[in-house]
Design a protein around this motif. Sequence first.
Motif, PDB file in Angstrom:
ATOM      1  N   ASP A  36       0.857  -1.188   0.000  1.00 31.17           N
ATOM      2  CA  ASP A  36       0.000   0.000   0.000  1.00 31.17           C
ATOM      3  C   ASP A  36       0.891   1.235   0.000  1.00 31.17           C
ATOM      4  O   ASP A  36       1.810   1.338   0.828  1.00 31.17           O
ATOM      5  N   CYS A  37       0.599   2.153  -0.915  1.00 31.63           N
ATOM      6  CA  CYS A  37       1.455   3.324  -1.066  1.00 31.63           C
ATOM      7  C   CYS A  37       1.432   4.170   0.205  1.00 31.63           C
ATOM      8  O   CYS A  37       0.359   4.429   0.754  1.00 31.63           O
ATOM      9  N   ASP A  38       2.601   4.600   0.646  1.00 28.49           N
ATOM     10  CA  ASP A  38       2.680   5.428   1.860  1.00 28.49           C
ATOM     11  C   ASP A  38       2.471   6.903   1.535  1.00 28.49           C
ATOM     12  O   ASP A  38       2.237   7.707   2.443  1.00 28.49           O
ATOM     13  N   THR A  40       0.491  10.086   0.218  1.00 26.02           N
ATOM     14  CA  THR A  40      -0.928  10.452   0.064  1.00 26.02           C
ATOM     15  C   THR A  40      -1.183  10.929  -1.371  1.00 26.02           C
ATOM     16  O   THR A  40      -0.300  11.539  -1.993  1.00 26.02           O
ATOM     17  N   THR A  41      -2.370  10.656  -1.844  1.00 24.20           N
ATOM     18  CA  THR A  41      -2.805  11.116  -3.181  1.00 24.20           C
ATOM     19  C   THR A  41      -2.502  12.619  -3.343  1.00 24.20           C
ATOM     20  O   THR A  41      -2.679  13.404  -2.391  1.00 24.20           O
ATOM     21  N   ASP A  42      -2.063  12.987  -4.549  1.00 17.10           N
ATOM     22  CA  ASP A  42      -1.723  14.382  -4.836  1.00 17.10           C
ATOM     23  C   ASP A  42      -2.872  15.318  -4.426  1.00 17.10           C
ATOM     24  O   ASP A  42      -4.044  15.049  -4.732  1.00 17.10           O
ATOM     25  N   ILE A  46      -7.210  15.308  -4.852  1.00 17.54           N
ATOM     26  CA  ILE A  46      -8.154  15.316  -3.712  1.00 17.54           C
ATOM     27  C   ILE A  46      -9.078  16.539  -3.813  1.00 17.54           C
ATOM     28  O   ILE A  46     -10.301  16.428  -3.665  1.00 17.54           O
ATOM     29  N   MET A 235      -1.052   6.614  -6.502  1.00 16.69           N
ATOM     30  CA  MET A 235      -1.123   6.632  -5.026  1.00 16.69           C
ATOM     31  C   MET A 235      -2.583   6.721  -4.584  1.00 16.69           C
ATOM     32  O   MET A 235      -2.959   7.550  -3.770  1.00 16.69           O
ATOM     33  N   TRP A 239      -9.025   4.675  -2.986  1.00 17.04           N
ATOM     34  CA  TRP A 239     -10.161   5.213  -3.752  1.00 17.04           C
ATOM     35  C   TRP A 239     -10.917   4.102  -4.469  1.00 17.04           C
ATOM     36  O   TRP A 239     -12.067   4.266  -4.860  1.00 17.04           O
ATOM     37  N   TYR A 287       6.548  10.913  -7.532  1.00 16.85           N
ATOM     38  CA  TYR A 287       6.514   9.728  -6.673  1.00 16.85           C
ATOM     39  C   TYR A 287       7.248   8.544  -7.270  1.00 16.85           C
ATOM     40  O   TYR A 287       7.874   7.772  -6.549  1.00 16.85           O
TER      41      TYR A 287
END
Length: 383
Positions: A36-38, A40-42, A46, A235, A239, A287
């Motif tokens: 799991d990507c550490d 956070t979504t850009d 968001i 990332m 979602w 990323y």
Amino acid sequence: MKSIIAGRFSNIKAQIALDAEAFGRYSDVIDLSIGDCDITTDPEIIDAAASDAASGYTKYGDPKGDPQLIKAIQASYKADYGIDLDESGILVTPSSCMGMALVMLAILDPGDQVLVLSPYFSVYEQQIELAGGVCIEVPTYEKDDWIPQSQAIRAAITPKTKAIIVNNPVNPTGAFYDSKCLRELARIAIEADLLVIADEIYTDYVLGASLKPIMGLEGMRERTITLNSFSKNFMMTGWRVGYVIASPSVVSVMQSINGAMIYTTPSISQRAAIKALSVHSRIRESYVSVYMKRMEYAYQRIKNIPFFSMSRPRGTFYVFPSIKATGLSSRAFADYAYDKCHILCTPGSAFGSAGEGYVRFALTQDISRIKEAFDRLEKLHFA
Ligand SMILES: Cc1ncc(COP(=O)(O)O)c(C=O)c1O
């Protein structure tokens, strides 16, 4: 009283889940077990999703997927690979896990066999079995850089073989199948009349090369079903949004099954995905370069630890060293690493029988944590 659990689930294997209790035992656990990507979504993605939610994207959407997202997927395949996709050949799915389950439900009759190149993303087995199919492992080996060998694939093909899953780049081995390898896989699929289920969700994570979708090879368009996802490339694991590219007839069956299960992928996640594709070229490097640096760092550390061995990984964000020199099984090594230095990794046996003798480290922690993990691991001693 009648048995509560359906007979077909009486034998179900426990998923390799995060051992919540394991965390409680020590306060300084470094978890390198989960993909799991550490990061956070850009924030732009968001913000766009939040603003779309505020303007009313809180309802059911089109069962095939948000038309704007389908257009954006078409544009991205054209720009990235020069591939024209027909909109009737795309289904937006709530994750590629769900996408793969839908594919299996749509294509398998009871007893149909699906080849998986082992070590493999272990969820495939359940997805195949849930659809009544049989998962057949075709081993790959470290000595071949985990590249599948034609003879082994041919030997596993029977009249019941319906499909082969080709995950590229490969979770857990970090292998990458180049054009030569893909051409050979395509040749076998055409000769044996197999479907190729291409799991290409780590599209961005290829070191020093770029991914060529197998569907782009001659004669492969009709027999390839491609899965992609926003989880790793953007990332966006939480979602739950991905998509399947297939012929319109397969898409329409999957859409009907999807309709019965969830109706449509969450509208808000699809809005986030539209934004993600529109900013992809600008944010990608921020990323991907982080993960690629971690891969190089982990590779250098592993090379210098005598009880590990590994050739240079070519893709994904996993490293998969051999632990054979320790004399332990992969499960025993993972337990020992946890007990002695509080590092969580995944035993290779969790990825099929060809994974025994190896462990997977997911490089989903900051490089300082990865450094700390290898500092602790290198102090281990084996009898
Ligand atoms: C090879 C592979 N396929 C599929 C998935 C599932 O991805 P998603 O989050 O889109 O369900 C993963 C997740 O780790 C994976 O490694």
